[in-house]
Design an enzyme around this catalytic site. Structure first.
Site, PDB file in Angstrom:
ATOM      1  NE  ARG A 161      -4.211  -2.032   0.365  1.00  0.00           N
ATOM      2  CZ  ARG A 161      -3.947  -3.350   0.005  1.00  0.00           C
ATOM      3  NH1 ARG A 161      -3.122  -3.709  -0.571  1.00  0.00           N
ATOM      4  NH2 ARG A 161      -5.096  -4.156   0.135  1.00  0.00           N
ATOM      5  CB  SER A 235      -8.653  -1.892   4.403  1.00  0.00           C
ATOM      6  OG  SER A 235      -9.128  -3.105   4.043  1.00  0.00           O
ATOM      7  CD  GLU A 331      -5.674   0.766   2.097  1.00  0.00           C
ATOM      8  OE1 GLU A 331      -6.594   1.294   1.728  1.00  0.00           O
ATOM      9  OE2 GLU A 331      -5.586  -0.302   2.379  1.00  0.00           O
TER      10      GLU A 331
HETATM   11  P1  FAD Z   1      -9.080   8.706  -4.956  1.00  0.00           P
HETATM   12  O1  FAD Z   1      -9.640   8.278  -3.685  1.00  0.00           O
HETATM   13  O2  FAD Z   1      -9.806   9.610  -6.008  1.00  0.00           O
HETATM   14  O3  FAD Z   1      -7.654   9.287  -4.817  1.00  0.00           O
HETATM   15  C1  FAD Z   1      -6.943   8.751  -3.866  1.00  0.00           C
HETATM   16  C2  FAD Z   1      -5.513   9.380  -3.563  1.00  0.00           C
HETATM   17  O4  FAD Z   1      -4.854   9.333  -4.912  1.00  0.00           O
HETATM   18  C3  FAD Z   1      -5.736  10.647  -3.378  1.00  0.00           C
HETATM   19  O5  FAD Z   1      -4.749  11.101  -2.686  1.00  0.00           O
HETATM   20  C4  FAD Z   1      -5.630  11.584  -4.694  1.00  0.00           C
HETATM   21  O6  FAD Z   1      -5.173  12.913  -4.630  1.00  0.00           O
HETATM   22  C5  FAD Z   1      -4.780  10.811  -5.496  1.00  0.00           C
HETATM   23  N1  FAD Z   1      -4.934  10.520  -6.973  1.00  0.00           N
HETATM   24  C6  FAD Z   1      -5.945  10.044  -7.437  1.00  0.00           C
HETATM   25  N2  FAD Z   1      -5.734   9.993  -8.836  1.00  0.00           N
HETATM   26  C7  FAD Z   1      -4.509  10.646  -9.088  1.00  0.00           C
HETATM   27  C8  FAD Z   1      -3.647  10.830 -10.015  1.00  0.00           C
HETATM   28  N3  FAD Z   1      -4.103  10.495 -11.336  1.00  0.00           N
HETATM   29  N4  FAD Z   1      -2.324  11.023 -10.082  1.00  0.00           N
HETATM   30  C9  FAD Z   1      -2.084  11.466  -8.833  1.00  0.00           C
HETATM   31  N5  FAD Z   1      -2.515  11.223  -7.514  1.00  0.00           N
HETATM   32  C10 FAD Z   1      -3.830  10.858  -7.832  1.00  0.00           C
HETATM   33  N6  FAD Z   1      -7.760  -0.799  -2.178  1.00  0.00           N
HETATM   34  C11 FAD Z   1      -6.761  -1.791  -2.569  1.00  0.00           C
HETATM   35  O7  FAD Z   1      -5.808  -1.879  -2.696  1.00  0.00           O
HETATM   36  N7  FAD Z   1      -7.417  -3.128  -2.450  1.00  0.00           N
HETATM   37  C12 FAD Z   1      -8.590  -3.402  -2.242  1.00  0.00           C
HETATM   38  O8  FAD Z   1      -8.909  -4.808  -2.110  1.00  0.00           O
HETATM   39  C13 FAD Z   1      -9.417  -2.340  -1.949  1.00  0.00           C
HETATM   40  N8  FAD Z   1     -10.761  -2.608  -1.820  1.00  0.00           N
HETATM   41  C14 FAD Z   1     -11.776  -1.512  -1.572  1.00  0.00           C
HETATM   42  C15 FAD Z   1     -13.098  -1.774  -1.443  1.00  0.00           C
HETATM   43  C16 FAD Z   1     -13.871  -0.715  -1.247  1.00  0.00           C
HETATM   44  C17 FAD Z   1     -15.450  -0.947  -1.233  1.00  0.00           C
HETATM   45  C18 FAD Z   1     -13.560   0.543  -1.415  1.00  0.00           C
HETATM   46  C19 FAD Z   1     -14.638   1.860  -1.401  1.00  0.00           C
HETATM   47  C20 FAD Z   1     -12.374   0.772  -1.525  1.00  0.00           C
HETATM   48  C21 FAD Z   1     -11.121  -0.131  -1.773  1.00  0.00           C
HETATM   49  N9  FAD Z   1      -9.826   0.164  -1.828  1.00  0.00           N
HETATM   50  C22 FAD Z   1      -9.132  -0.974  -2.170  1.00  0.00           C
HETATM   51  C23 FAD Z   1      -9.195   1.447  -2.071  1.00  0.00           C
HETATM   52  C24 FAD Z   1      -9.490   2.027  -3.064  1.00  0.00           C
HETATM   53  O9  FAD Z   1     -10.156   1.540  -3.990  1.00  0.00           O
HETATM   54  C25 FAD Z   1      -7.992   2.049  -4.014  1.00  0.00           C
HETATM   55  O10 FAD Z   1      -7.180   2.933  -3.198  1.00  0.00           O
HETATM   56  C26 FAD Z   1      -8.253   2.965  -5.232  1.00  0.00           C
HETATM   57  O11 FAD Z   1      -6.741   2.813  -6.035  1.00  0.00           O
HETATM   58  C27 FAD Z   1      -8.456   4.469  -5.324  1.00  0.00           C
HETATM   59  O12 FAD Z   1      -8.594   4.915  -6.492  1.00  0.00           O
HETATM   60  P2  FAD Z   1      -9.384   6.341  -6.573  1.00  0.00           P
HETATM   61  O13 FAD Z   1      -9.355   6.673  -8.196  1.00  0.00           O
HETATM   62  O14 FAD Z   1     -10.968   6.421  -6.129  1.00  0.00           O
HETATM   63  O15 FAD Z   1      -8.584   7.471  -5.747  1.00  0.00           O
HETATM   64  N1  EPU Z   2     -10.860 -10.702  10.329  1.00  0.00           N
HETATM   65  C1  EPU Z   2     -11.455 -10.693  11.500  1.00  0.00           C
HETATM   66  N2  EPU Z   2     -12.293  -9.778  11.810  1.00  0.00           N
HETATM   67  C2  EPU Z   2     -12.841  -9.005  10.894  1.00  0.00           C
HETATM   68  C3  EPU Z   2     -12.167  -8.694   9.593  1.00  0.00           C
HETATM   69  C4  EPU Z   2     -11.042  -9.719   9.315  1.00  0.00           C
HETATM   70  O1  EPU Z   2     -11.154 -11.573  12.534  1.00  0.00           O
HETATM   71  O2  EPU Z   2     -13.900  -8.310  11.341  1.00  0.00           O
HETATM   72  C5  EPU Z   2      -9.671 -11.635   9.918  1.00  0.00           C
HETATM   73  C6  EPU Z   2     -10.467 -12.702   8.921  1.00  0.00           C
HETATM   74  O3  EPU Z   2     -10.764 -13.747   9.516  1.00  0.00           O
HETATM   75  C7  EPU Z   2      -8.953 -13.064   8.279  1.00  0.00           C
HETATM   76  C8  EPU Z   2      -8.078 -11.947   8.380  1.00  0.00           C
HETATM   77  O4  EPU Z   2      -8.550 -11.231   9.331  1.00  0.00           O
HETATM   78  O5  EPU Z   2      -8.376 -14.052   9.120  1.00  0.00           O
HETATM   79  C9  EPU Z   2      -8.016 -11.231   7.020  1.00  0.00           C
HETATM   80  O6  EPU Z   2      -9.473 -10.817   6.723  1.00  0.00           O
HETATM   81  P1  EPU Z   2      -9.815 -10.559   4.937  1.00  0.00           P
HETATM   82  O7  EPU Z   2      -9.461 -11.791   4.283  1.00  0.00           O
HETATM   83  O8  EPU Z   2     -11.076  -9.961   5.286  1.00  0.00           O
HETATM   84  O9  EPU Z   2      -8.696  -9.438   4.606  1.00  0.00           O
HETATM   85  P2  EPU Z   2      -8.061  -7.937   5.277  1.00  0.00           P
HETATM   86  O10 EPU Z   2      -6.586  -8.393   5.733  1.00  0.00           O
HETATM   87  O11 EPU Z   2      -9.001  -7.514   6.175  1.00  0.00           O
HETATM   88  C10 EPU Z   2      -7.040  -7.203   3.087  1.00  0.00           C
HETATM   89  C11 EPU Z   2      -6.736  -5.961   2.134  1.00  0.00           C
HETATM   90  C12 EPU Z   2      -8.056  -5.769   1.425  1.00  0.00           C
HETATM   91  C13 EPU Z   2      -8.086  -6.746   0.353  1.00  0.00           C
HETATM   92  C14 EPU Z   2      -8.367  -8.382   1.061  1.00  0.00           C
HETATM   93  C15 EPU Z   2      -8.121  -9.196   0.158  1.00  0.00           C
HETATM   94  C16 EPU Z   2      -5.408  -4.533   3.563  1.00  0.00           C
HETATM   95  C17 EPU Z   2      -5.492  -3.137   4.606  1.00  0.00           C
HETATM   96  N3  EPU Z   2      -6.716  -4.801   3.305  1.00  0.00           N
HETATM   97  O12 EPU Z   2      -8.105  -6.930   3.980  1.00  0.00           O
HETATM   98  O13 EPU Z   2      -8.057  -4.265   0.808  1.00  0.00           O
HETATM   99  O14 EPU Z   2      -9.233  -6.529  -0.458  1.00  0.00           O
HETATM  100  O15 EPU Z   2      -7.135  -8.369   2.039  1.00  0.00           O
HETATM  101  O16 EPU Z   2      -6.987  -9.524  -0.374  1.00  0.00           O
HETATM  102  O17 EPU Z   2      -4.623  -4.956   3.266  1.00  0.00           O
HETATM  103  C18 EPU Z   2      -8.262  -2.069   0.952  1.00  0.00           C
HETATM  104  O18 EPU Z   2      -7.142  -2.022   0.734  1.00  0.00           O
HETATM  105  O19 EPU Z   2      -9.101  -1.030   1.047  1.00  0.00           O
HETATM  106  C19 EPU Z   2      -8.930  -3.333   0.904  1.00  0.00           C
HETATM  107  C20 EPU Z   2      -9.977  -3.712   1.028  1.00  0.00           C
END
Ligand code: FAD
Ligand code: EPU
Length: 335
Positions: A161, A235, A331
């Protein structure tokens, strides 16, 4: 290009926070971005899909939304296609486009909200794959020297990240487009988490990149709140990396603590688990809460203020530190 004044940011971020921007404009080309940079004397924030941002106050400067579109195959060699996507392309639609064209490698990153431009910023990752695994290069505009720079993977300092754009070059570059190096033959990653179980539930025997994408979409939909229904940014915290000694100390009292050993001898543990153990899962105060199905996700049930969500985050950090001596780190980008 229209510059709007004093508008609500509620429709523009997945948290749905009703903060205001003094100025707001979308740009669809580098030329339009340059015009905006010349126009504004106030602070500038680049917006993508708004899915990793929390506004804790009104923004007094210009929010410039990157709406540059376009996807193209720029070259290929024996094993790879090199696909360039403009920053304003929606991430998940881009993943589906690649699957439709048999460009493999993005399937595990299905259904991550946001746009292509932000994807390198925090080296998005899920289900065992990160952007750095498929990244080739990107082009970014420097806001001060006003030229376009090329970055290769080694220049981006990708980590969990993390990247240079979130650290030493924070707010200095606007990412314009990203080139991905995608496989001609699929190299499937199914070892992580519940993918295999989900594929079995779906009665899939012949596993393909498409079926992995579908399995991941099902898993994600079952545990993460849909931002269109409940505001959130995924997250809220990173999973913390701790020493083996501390991990073993916690493990003596809580044998079930999740732990993933890293190559450097440290252990990554699950922030969601730590937060749940502190009793926060399902907690709600006003419209700010900790999601009932995934404690790592903080939510806005409707009218929460960004500051209230951030305050809840602070209380969670404090209680996890007190109970486990583990320091959680946000994050989400706090503005
Ligand atoms: P924004 O929220 O619009 O911007 C994020 C940051 O990037 C800000 O600081 C902004 O200024 C900057 N920025 C945006 N675009 C640019 C650009 N073109 N140039 C320079 N800076 C820029 N993330 C994960 O890694 N893994 C996941 O599994 C994951 N799951 C998610 C699930 C949900 C339900 C949600 C809501 C979010 C999740 N995220 C996850 C976080 C998010 O989706 C990512 O961080 C995504 O890359 C953000 O993209 P955005 O375009 O919405 O960025
Ligand atoms: N867990 C709990 N309680 C909870 C949530 C999770 O005990 O309420 C335990 C689960 O049982 C499991 C472990 O935590 O043993 C990991 O949980 P999960 O698989 O749901 O993934 P996570 O670690 O919570 C990360 C990323 C996600 C990504 C998933 C799948 C980070 C900060 N988050 O979540 O990314 O989608 O793994 O790879 O690394 C994001 O960055 O926004 C994001 C959603």
């Amino acid at each position: 290009m229209k510059i709007q004044k004093n508008i609500s940011l509620k429709p523009y971020t997945s948290f749905g926070i009703d903060a205001k921007a003094a100025f707001f404009a979308g740009f669809t080309s580098l030329t339009e971005l340059e015009e905006l940079v010349d126009y504004t004397k106030s602070p500038l924030l680049i917006l993508g899909g708004g899915s990793n941002l929390l506004f804790t106050q009104d923004f007094q400067g210009l929010i410039a939304r990157n709406e540059i579109n376009g996807i193209q195959l720029i070259k290929e060699d024996a094993n790879f296609y090199y696909i360039n996507a403009a920053a304003g392309e929606n991430w998940h639609r881009f993943v589906l486009y690649c699957l439709d064209n048999n460009y493999f490698g993005l399937e595990n990153l299905s259904l991550i909200p946001g746009n292509v431009g932000a994807s390198p910023l925090q080296n998005i990752g899920a289900y065992g794959v990160e952007i750095k695994d498929v990244f080739h290069s990107l082009e970014a505009y420097h806001l001060t020297d006003k030229t376009v720079h090329q970055f290769e993977a080694k220049d981006c300092e990708f980590g969990y990240r993390e990247s240079v754009f979130k650290n030493k070059f924070r707010n200095q570059f606007v990412i314009l487009n990203v080139t991905f190096r995608l496989r001609k033959n699929s190299d499937l990653h199914i070892a992580y988490g519940a993918i295999e179980q989900e594929l079995a539930k779906m009665h899939i025997k012949d596993i393909t990149a498409r079926s992995i994408s579908e399995a991941i979409i099902r898993i994600r939909t079952s545990k993460l709140p849909d931002p269109k229904v409940i505001g959130n940014a995924g997250s809220f915290f990173k999973n913390p990396v701790i020493s083996t000694q501390l991990f073993e100390k916690i493990q003596m009292q809580y044998p079930e603590i999740p732990g993933y050993p890293l190559q450097n001898g440290q252990i990554k543990t699950a922030a969601g688990w730590l937060i749940e153990q502190c009793g926060w899962k399902g907690y709600r105060k006003g419209d700010a809460g900790c999601y009932e199905k995934q404690a790592l996700v903080l939510v806005n049930y409707g009218k929460a203020k960004g500051a209230e969500i951030n305050e809840l985050a602070g209380s969670i950090i404090e209680s996890v530190a007190k109970k486990f001596n583990v320091q959680l780190e946000r994050e989400v980008n706090i503005i």
